[in-house]
Design an enzyme around this catalytic site. Structure first.
Site, mmCIF file in Angstrom:
data_model
loop_
_atom_site.group_PDB
_atom_site.id
_atom_site.type_symbol
_atom_site.label_atom_id
_atom_site.label_comp_id
_atom_site.label_asym_id
_atom_site.label_seq_id
_atom_site.Cartn_x
_atom_site.Cartn_y
_atom_site.Cartn_z
ATOM 1 C CD GLU A 7 6.557 -6.812 7.604
ATOM 2 O OE1 GLU A 7 6.491 -6.404 8.600
ATOM 3 O OE2 GLU A 7 7.623 -6.616 6.923
ATOM 4 C CG ASP A 21 8.120 -8.969 1.885
ATOM 5 O OD1 ASP A 21 7.686 -9.726 2.752
ATOM 6 O OD2 ASP A 21 7.662 -7.894 1.786
#
Length: 421
Positions: A184, A89
């Site tokens: 994350e 991400d």
């Protein structure tokens, strides 16, 4: 030279950054955005094409793969299994796509104006690290989005390392695991991680900054939510009736130390950061990041926020004021040293063998390694060469990506040769 003439790690990086994988703090799902799985599926396909038949993605978007050790069976059994970890991400703090990466050949040290938004300029006066990269081939976005080097650089590096190791059976390696996580950037990177499937004894997140940096400590991190409910009435008849939730929220935030914000602190100093504020007279809410390198310092920050809310309750007894505190991750150094300090020592020695002196740093942020270390999997954070993360000024270089690939391969070799020590 064309992009086809670039080294493999750079071509992979350019391919991955074009896939929008922004996470979403407000989503309750894992992954928080389904588009993160788009990159996960591609990575699984590429890993299988390399010959890693067991590569797969679970329902939460985590990608797992493994490479067998080149050591003799008894030696491999006695050597810790090593995991290389990166996250798919990208930050929700800037536009995340579509990313149009640009390679600026042979950087000459001057200001670079990005064509998608001429107000976005890479200026050595602002980003001093640019001065150390004259002659490099810089990679940026077009200025309308972030680049996504955090952490698609880490993904590209791990994928290139895997490809190189599979092509070189003489390169010593321990049992090697690969894992790509989700979410994350919003502090939920290992919430649904399957530790049994990962099956690692020590790990490294490939998610750091400048070449030569080894992040061995992180903030303790807490997310706070302050919620205020007031009473609305027409302003013309508000005396002794109105309770302005927005104004009360401002009072609470203003009571926090003005000298302890991200823009006023550096090094080992912690901070309060109100990153999201919304509301009205009737209802108002703020979300804050609390960061501190020490446990005592974090307790002080929690106490200051609660005290500010309590003072507001006394001043405004008809308001409803709530404070919620959610632990996100903790400083990883103590956990690493308690579990297997070789995770740091071997990283330093592996670099030294190739003539590189690592800088052990306390990173003003967090990585999946914080949570992994807390859970018993010691996980320092290795550089990727990226700079100015979470912004449209973000950049990396072809040469930095290559340097990290070389280092990670050396790190794998070191664990194979010394892991039984």
């Amino acid at each position: 030279m064309s992009q086809q003439d670039l080294p493999g790690v750079a071509r992979k990086f350019l391919r991955y950054v074009r896939i929008d994988t922004q996470s979403d703090r407000d989503s309750p799902t894992t992954p928080s955005t389904i588009k993160q799985k788009d990159l996960g599926r591609l990575l699984v396909e590429e890993l299988k094409a390399m010959g890693i038949a067991g590569a797969g993605m679970d329902r939460h978007g985590y990608v797992y793969a493994g490479l067998d050790s080149t050591l003799a069976e008894a030696e491999a059994a006695a050597t810790p299994a090593l995991a290389l970890v990166a996250h798919v991400d990208t930050s929700p703090d800037e536009p995340g796509g579509p990313v149009e990466p640009i390679v600026h050949r042979g950087y000459d040290g001057s200001v670079i104006t990005l064509p998608g938004d001429p107000s976005v300029k890479l200026d050595p006066a602002r980003s001093k690290a640019l001065r150390e990269h004259v002659g490099h081939d810089l990679i940026t976005s077009d200025g309308t989005t972030l680049l996504g080097s955090d952490d698609k650089a880490g993904i590209a590096i791990i994928m290139q390392v895997a490809e190189d190791l599979l092509a070189d059976p003489d390169h010593p390696r321990p049992p090697l695991r690969i894992c790509f996580t989700v979410d994350e950037e919003i502090g939920r990177g290992v919430d649904k991680l399957d530790y049994r499937r990962l099956a690692a004894d020590v790990a490294y997140t490939i998610d750091g900054g400048d070449v030569g940096d080894l992040d061995v400590a992180t903030f303790n991190a807490v997310e706070a939510t302050v919620h205020v409910e007031g009473v609305n009435v027409h302003p013309g008849s508000a005396k002794d009736v109105m309770v302005n939730a927005g104004s009360i929220l401002c009072e609470i935030l203003s009571a926090l130390p003005a000298s302890e914000t991200p823009e006023t602190t550096a090094g080992d100093e912690g901070y309060f950061c109100a990153y999201q504020i919304s509301g009205s007279i009737t209802e108002a809410e703020a979300k804050l990041l609390l960061r501190d390198f020490t446990a005592d310092g974090m307790e002080r920050r929690k106490r200051l926020l609660r005290q500010a809310a309590e003072v507001a309750r006394i001043r405004h007894p008809r308001a409803s004021i709530g404070v919620e505190l959610q632990d996100q991750y903790k400083n990883m150094r103590d956990y690493i040293e308690e579990t297997d300090p070789r995770a740091i020592g071997f990283a330093v020695e592996a670099a030294r063998e190739m003539g590189l002196e690592l800088r052990q740093k306390s990173v003003r942020g967090g990585t999946d390694g914080s949570r992994l270390s807390e859970e018993g999997l010691p996980t320092p954070n290795v550089f990727t060469g990226g700079h100015d993360y979470h912004s449209r000024f973000e950049w990396n270089t072809v040469q930095n990506l290559e340097a990290t690939v070389a280092y990670v391969k050396q790190l794998v070799r070191y664990w194979a040769e010394h892991g039984r020590d």
